[in-house]
Write a protein that holds these residues in place. Sequence first.
Motif, PDB file in Angstrom:
ATOM      1  N   THR A 240      18.351 -34.527  35.100  1.00 29.81           N
ATOM      2  CA  THR A 240      17.895 -35.124  36.349  1.00 29.81           C
ATOM      3  C   THR A 240      17.660 -36.617  36.165  1.00 29.81           C
ATOM      4  O   THR A 240      17.496 -37.112  35.051  1.00 29.81           O
ATOM      5  CB  THR A 240      16.593 -34.469  36.844  1.00 29.81           C
ATOM      6  N   THR A 241      17.614 -37.331  37.286  1.00 34.32           N
ATOM      7  CA  THR A 241      17.343 -38.766  37.286  1.00 34.32           C
ATOM      8  C   THR A 241      15.903 -38.995  37.722  1.00 34.32           C
ATOM      9  O   THR A 241      15.499 -38.506  38.795  1.00 34.32           O
ATOM     10  CB  THR A 241      18.287 -39.500  38.251  1.00 34.32           C
TER      11      THR A 241
ATOM     12  N   LEU B 113      24.863 -32.057  38.607  1.00 32.12           N
ATOM     13  CA  LEU B 113      23.806 -31.328  37.915  1.00 32.12           C
ATOM     14  C   LEU B 113      24.237 -29.894  37.637  1.00 32.12           C
ATOM     15  O   LEU B 113      23.829 -29.303  36.653  1.00 32.12           O
ATOM     16  CB  LEU B 113      22.538 -31.337  38.770  1.00 32.12           C
TER      17      LEU B 113
ATOM     18  N   THR C 245      11.740 -27.407  45.734  1.00 29.78           N
ATOM     19  CA  THR C 245      11.236 -28.577  45.022  1.00 29.78           C
ATOM     20  C   THR C 245       9.871 -28.991  45.564  1.00 29.78           C
ATOM     21  O   THR C 245       9.547 -28.760  46.727  1.00 29.78           O
ATOM     22  CB  THR C 245      12.235 -29.753  45.119  1.00 29.78           C
TER      23      THR C 245
ATOM     24  N   ASP D  51      10.550 -32.435  36.082  1.00 32.88           N
ATOM     25  CA  ASP D  51      11.756 -33.199  35.731  1.00 32.88           C
ATOM     26  C   ASP D  51      11.511 -34.242  34.656  1.00 32.88           C
ATOM     27  O   ASP D  51      12.447 -34.925  34.230  1.00 32.88           O
ATOM     28  CB  ASP D  51      12.352 -33.860  36.976  1.00 32.88           C
TER      29      ASP D  51
ATOM     30  N   LEU E   8      14.761 -29.986  32.207  1.00 33.98           N
ATOM     31  CA  LEU E   8      15.281 -30.731  33.353  1.00 33.98           C
ATOM     32  C   LEU E   8      15.428 -32.217  33.073  1.00 33.98           C
ATOM     33  O   LEU E   8      16.247 -32.892  33.707  1.00 33.98           O
ATOM     34  CB  LEU E   8      14.376 -30.523  34.565  1.00 33.98           C
TER      35      LEU E   8
ATOM     36  N   TYR F 157      10.966 -28.535  40.071  1.00 34.40           N
ATOM     37  CA  TYR F 157      12.054 -27.783  40.692  1.00 34.40           C
ATOM     38  C   TYR F 157      11.956 -26.312  40.322  1.00 34.40           C
ATOM     39  O   TYR F 157      11.772 -25.963  39.152  1.00 34.40           O
ATOM     40  CB  TYR F 157      13.419 -28.306  40.230  1.00 34.40           C
TER      41      TYR F 157
END
Length: 366
Positions: free
Chosen positions: A325-326, A157, A297, A316, A321, A145
């Motif tokens: 983030t997931t 987020l 991204t 990520d 991050l 990202y």
Amino acid sequence: MSNDDPYAIRMYEPGDRTAFLELFDDVFGGGSEAWFRWKYLENPYVSHVPMFVAEHDGDLVGARPYMAFRLRMGEETPLGLQTGDTMVHPDHQRRGLFTRMTERSFEYYGDLAEDVLTFSVPNALSRPGYLKLGCREVGQLPTAYRVQNPAALADGLASRAASVLSPIVTAGLRARQLRASVPTDVRVTRHDDVPASTLAALYERSVPDAAHALREERFYDWRFDRPDWAYETYLARDRASDEPIAGVVVGRQEQGDTDVVALADVVPLVGGDGRRRGLAALLDRIVSEEADADLVTATSSVIPKSLLYAYGFLPDDRLPLSRVTTPTVLISRLFDGREEPSWRLNGIRLDDPESWRLTFTEHNGF
């Protein structure tokens, strides 16, 4: 459906479209006739709508759709079905409909003469259901990202990421780009469409053995005709010959209040110095022209991580991050009708992350 079973599990029929869209709007919000037509009716790789539904008293209360791709794995091109848009009406949840619809799809595609496999990136809530049905986790698909406006990010987020990322955004992005080495023997052209023949030819210059979507002209003509995203293309050209050496398809979508730009596809998927020079010039041009976007991204599996870092992209799967983030986790399995499916196709291990080379092109969310 037996006398004691109030639900019928069956394949999609043409008369289900309106009911599907109504259910989709109830469960997820959005959806449109144009989106449905593009995704399920105009797909060039299947002659049917790859969807299984649950019906109760004549009402459609669940759907298990797939988005079809023709994958390339070495010299083979099996059919790949990606899960997405799975839904059950709130009044009919926790009654096993997700499992039953998925099992019915395994039975149907497992009986076909050709090889068919599923690959998906389900969320953390639905992933256990797929694992119970015999899928395996392949591994995380790393995403990078370039966070240009932390305060604008959605889904929780923003508040957490703003304090973590604002110093990086304000002090680091431009400094990194200034330090990046932009090749002078490459020029970049911007196109407001997706030139299918040019991109397909670039793809064919260096095709990986790992599994990925077959990038042919009809694929590009269909894949980037999606009505809820806007796409354009950047091509890197060798100045001496004016021949394209790399290309990036860029997608844009407003997600709530967030302006998201995605590097949706990159070709060639692999290559040497010429490809790297082309990607460096492309990233420099793209981040300069997309400076007003909140978020840019990219998938870091096809762009060298050093290049992404040089242009301010953060992975990520690492701090900072990874805190906010997931992870995107790939799962897969063959539709081969066996309780314990084979995990090898054309010499490629389906549960090995090194066996896959995916961009956002193979992700139904972009």
